[in-house]
Design a protein around this motif. Structure first.
Motif, short mmCIF file in Angstrom:
data_model
loop_
_atom_site.label_atom_id
_atom_site.label_comp_id
_atom_site.label_asym_id
_atom_site.label_seq_id
_atom_site.Cartn_x
_atom_site.Cartn_y
_atom_site.Cartn_z
N TYR A 42 -8.12 -24.68 -117.64
CA TYR A 42 -9.05 -24.18 -118.65
C TYR A 42 -10.03 -23.24 -117.96
CZ TYR A 42 -7.37 -28.42 -121.07
OH TYR A 42 -6.61 -29.40 -121.63
N HIS A 43 -9.96 -21.96 -118.29
CA HIS A 43 -10.77 -21.02 -117.53
C HIS A 43 -11.53 -20.03 -118.41
CE1 HIS A 43 -6.71 -19.32 -117.93
NE2 HIS A 43 -7.23 -18.11 -117.79
N HIS A 44 -12.72 -19.72 -117.97
CA HIS A 44 -13.56 -18.68 -118.55
C HIS A 44 -14.62 -18.32 -117.51
CE1 HIS A 44 -14.20 -16.92 -122.76
NE2 HIS A 44 -12.91 -16.90 -122.49
N CYS A 45 -15.43 -17.30 -117.81
CA CYS A 45 -16.43 -16.85 -116.82
C CYS A 45 -17.79 -17.50 -117.05
CB CYS A 45 -16.54 -15.33 -116.83
SG CYS A 45 -15.21 -14.55 -115.89
N TYR A 46 -17.82 -18.50 -117.88
CA TYR A 46 -19.05 -19.25 -118.12
C TYR A 46 -18.66 -20.65 -118.59
CZ TYR A 46 -21.44 -21.36 -122.06
OH TYR A 46 -21.92 -22.27 -122.96
N ALA A 47 -19.52 -21.61 -118.30
CA ALA A 47 -19.47 -22.94 -118.90
C ALA A 47 -20.88 -23.50 -118.82
CB ALA A 47 -18.48 -23.86 -118.18
N PRO A 48 -21.25 -24.43 -119.69
CA PRO A 48 -22.59 -25.02 -119.60
C PRO A 48 -22.70 -25.92 -118.38
CG PRO A 48 -21.30 -26.13 -121.28
CD PRO A 48 -20.47 -24.97 -120.82
N THR A 49 -23.88 -25.94 -117.80
CA THR A 49 -24.13 -26.88 -116.70
C THR A 49 -24.60 -28.24 -117.23
OG1 THR A 49 -26.31 -25.85 -116.48
CG2 THR A 49 -24.60 -25.16 -114.93
N ASN A 50 -24.66 -28.36 -118.56
CA ASN A 50 -25.02 -29.64 -119.19
C ASN A 50 -24.05 -29.93 -120.34
OD1 ASN A 50 -25.97 -27.46 -120.66
ND2 ASN A 50 -27.83 -28.49 -121.36
N PRO A 51 -22.75 -30.08 -120.06
CA PRO A 51 -21.77 -30.20 -121.14
C PRO A 51 -21.92 -31.47 -121.98
CG PRO A 51 -20.74 -30.66 -119.02
CD PRO A 51 -22.11 -30.12 -118.73
N HIS A 52 -22.58 -32.50 -121.45
CA HIS A 52 -22.79 -33.72 -122.25
C HIS A 52 -23.99 -33.60 -123.18
CE1 HIS A 52 -20.46 -35.33 -118.75
NE2 HIS A 52 -19.82 -35.96 -119.72
N GLY A 53 -24.65 -32.45 -123.16
CA GLY A 53 -25.78 -32.24 -124.06
C GLY A 53 -27.13 -32.62 -123.48
N SER A 54 -27.18 -32.90 -122.19
CA SER A 54 -28.44 -33.27 -121.56
C SER A 54 -29.42 -32.09 -121.58
CB SER A 54 -28.18 -33.69 -120.11
OG SER A 54 -29.39 -33.83 -119.40
N ASP A 55 -30.72 -32.42 -121.52
CA ASP A 55 -31.72 -31.35 -121.43
C ASP A 55 -32.00 -30.96 -119.98
OD1 ASP A 55 -33.05 -33.61 -120.61
OD2 ASP A 55 -34.71 -33.43 -122.03
N LYS A 56 -31.24 -31.56 -119.06
CA LYS A 56 -31.36 -31.21 -117.64
C LYS A 56 -29.97 -30.88 -117.09
CE LYS A 56 -35.36 -34.19 -116.79
NZ LYS A 56 -35.89 -35.34 -116.01
N PRO A 57 -29.91 -30.04 -116.05
CA PRO A 57 -28.59 -29.72 -115.46
C PRO A 57 -27.87 -30.96 -114.98
CG PRO A 57 -30.27 -28.19 -114.68
CD PRO A 57 -31.00 -29.27 -115.42
N GLU A 58 -26.56 -31.00 -115.24
CA GLU A 58 -25.74 -32.14 -114.84
C GLU A 58 -24.86 -31.82 -113.63
OE1 GLU A 58 -23.48 -32.96 -118.35
OE2 GLU A 58 -25.24 -33.26 -119.59
N VAL A 59 -24.54 -30.53 -113.47
CA VAL A 59 -23.60 -30.13 -112.42
C VAL A 59 -24.06 -28.79 -111.83
CG1 VAL A 59 -21.55 -31.33 -113.29
CG2 VAL A 59 -22.14 -29.09 -114.21
N PRO A 60 -23.63 -28.48 -110.60
CA PRO A 60 -24.03 -27.22 -109.97
C PRO A 60 -23.17 -26.04 -110.41
CG PRO A 60 -22.73 -28.52 -108.45
CD PRO A 60 -22.91 -29.37 -109.68
N TYR A 61 -23.63 -24.85 -110.04
CA TYR A 61 -22.90 -23.62 -110.37
C TYR A 61 -22.98 -22.65 -109.19
CZ TYR A 61 -27.49 -21.52 -111.29
OH TYR A 61 -28.78 -21.06 -111.17
N ILE A 62 -22.01 -21.74 -109.18
CA ILE A 62 -21.97 -20.66 -108.20
C ILE A 62 -21.98 -19.34 -108.98
CG2 ILE A 62 -20.55 -19.50 -106.45
CD1 ILE A 62 -19.37 -22.28 -105.79
#
Length: 451
Positions: A327-347
């Motif tokens: 599954y690929h695209h040039c963007y994804a949310p850093t909070n996919p579970h809907g949190s109001d804080k970042p859940e995962v890192p990004y590059i």
């Protein structure tokens, strides 16, 4: 996203004093106690919603209910004590209807009504239970709340001037592509707001403070796990676009924004990529839609309104030897579970073999199920498959974010409904059953691509 205004859900209580439950005064006492408990529980579960109750004890009560609530998106019906057919006229109003039936005295009304209604294609779902305030029973009410939010939603589509003309005017020779926004609105109630890129640029993008944009670019760079992009100017332009999108959403009072990015960037109409800005918009309570895709917009709105998940568009690659999806695209949310804080890192990175700047590789959560959804308004169809997120791949080819899912790839290939396009929407969690039920209320069909 917070409620814009109070949502209103009418509840029809099927509660004659005499029926299978028993008679007065004990039946009245029992029913009133259950009604009060149910309303209080609903108010606790859904504090942004106004629930209005009606007692349905004879046919005249039904007439009064339907007359008073004819503008409602749909109805909740709670069956307590009847086998008088009082549910049938409510179902046959054609409104989306959710029935909650008490197992002993309300189940007869429910069983006699719902099977017939399903056979005849009415948008109705229900549950019979001893505990009418159970989590499973009252969770179904969120379907109506999501429907209300869909009906009240607006999406800003920023497109080229020529495409805006085709989308705005219903020309005789228009293809389905140009009339699809009207079709989607007729099914879901979601209203499109169409703006050409020249107006967007002059009203919003060109007026962004350069210093503020550079500060946002520096913030994104500082917070990134790594930066593999040699053009800071592109990142700053993305920050300008982020601030322009945020301002446009506020001024136009819309819920979501969809930039036709590939066309606008490659034609020079808007020389900025929205990918990093899309990541940031979730923290502003704004829903982003990649590539101005109106088909994918609907599953994204459903994901947010029904499950509070931040859904996102992907292209779906497959490796049938391994039974994997890419599954690929040039963007994804850093909070996919809907949190109001970042859940995962990004590059921050380049993509497509280095030909596209200001993309992000998001290290999405793994070792959990994801639901992948396509929407085809022409066939009134949701296409669904569920896989397990197992890995993230970082590679120069194609898009920057690549989430690997394990599942029945070969079956999905055989069952792929091409009229939904190549895009699908990822929602974290297994929501197959809920989407099938919600599809009924939208008068949609749903298929499982992987089964």
């Amino acid at each position: 996203m917070p409620f814009k205004s109070k949502r209103r859900i009418p509840i029809a209580f099927i509660d004659p004093a005499i029926g299978d439950l028993g008679g007065p005064p004990e039946s009245i006492k029992w029913i009133e106690e259950k009604k009060m408990n149910l309303l209080n529980t609903l108010k606790t579960l859904y504090p942004g919603v106004e629930f209005v109750g009606y007692d349905i004890r004879d046919l005249s009560d039904i007439q009064a209910f339907l007359s008073s609530e004819g503008d409602a998106v749909g109805y909740v019906v709670v069956s307590f004590n009847s086998i008088m057919g009082l549910i049938d006229p409510i179902i046959r109003s054609g409104k989306p209807t959710i029935i909650i039936a008490e197992s002993y005295a309300g189940a007869g009304e429910y069983m006699l009504g719902i099977s017939k209604a399903v056979d005849e294609g009415y948008p109705v779902i229900g549950i019979a239970t001893r505990n009418i305030t159970s989590q499973e029973a009252l969770a179904k009410v969120r379907y109506l709340i999501a429907l209300v939010r869909l009906r009240q939603s607006k999406i800003l589509f920023v497109v080229s001037p020529s495409l805006r003309s085709h989308l705005y005017w219903q020309f005789g020779p228009n293809t389905d592509m140009y009339s699809v926004l009207r079709l989607i609105q007729s099914i879901t109630g979601v209203a499109p707001v169409i703006m050409d890129a020249n107006e967007f640029r002059s009203r919003f993008f060109d007026n962004i403070d350069a210093k503020e944009a550079e500060e946002w670019a520096e913030r994104w760079i500082r917070n990134a796990e790594a930066v593999h992009d040699d053009s800071k100017d592109e990142i700053i332009n993305s920050a300008r676009l982020y601030l322009a999108m945020r301002r446009a959403v506020k001024e136009l009072n819309v819920d979501a924004i969809a930039i036709d990015c590939i066309v606008l960037y490659n034609t020079g109409l808007l020389r900025a990529w929205p990918c990093i800005g899309y990541m940031q918009l979730w923290y502003d309570g704004i829903i982003p839609i990649c590539e101005a895709d109106p088909y994918a917009a609907i599953p994204i709105l459903i994901a947010k309104y029904l499950f509070n998940r931040n859904g996102f568009i992907v292209n779906v690659g497959v490796d049938e030897e391994r039974g994997e999806f890419i599954y690929h695209h040039c963007y994804a949310p850093t909070n996919p579970h809907g949190s109001d804080k970042p859940e995962v890192p990004y590059i921050i990175t380049k993509a497509h073999l280095g030909t596209k700047h200001a993309s992000i590789h998001v290290r999405l959560p793994t070792n959990e199920p994801i639901t992948v959804v396509g929407f085809n308004p022409e066939e009134r169809l949701l296409s669904i498959h569920v896989s397990k997120a197992v890995n993230n791949e970082y590679a120069p080819q194609a898009c920057a974010t690549k989430l690997i899912g394990s599942g029945n790839a070969s079956m999905v290939v055989r069952n792929w409904r091409w009229k939904s396009g190549w895009h699908r929407v990822i929602i974290y969690g297994d929501f197959r059953r809920e989407l099938h039920e919600f599809a009924i209320l939208l008068n949609l069909n749903a298929i499982d691509e992987d089964l």
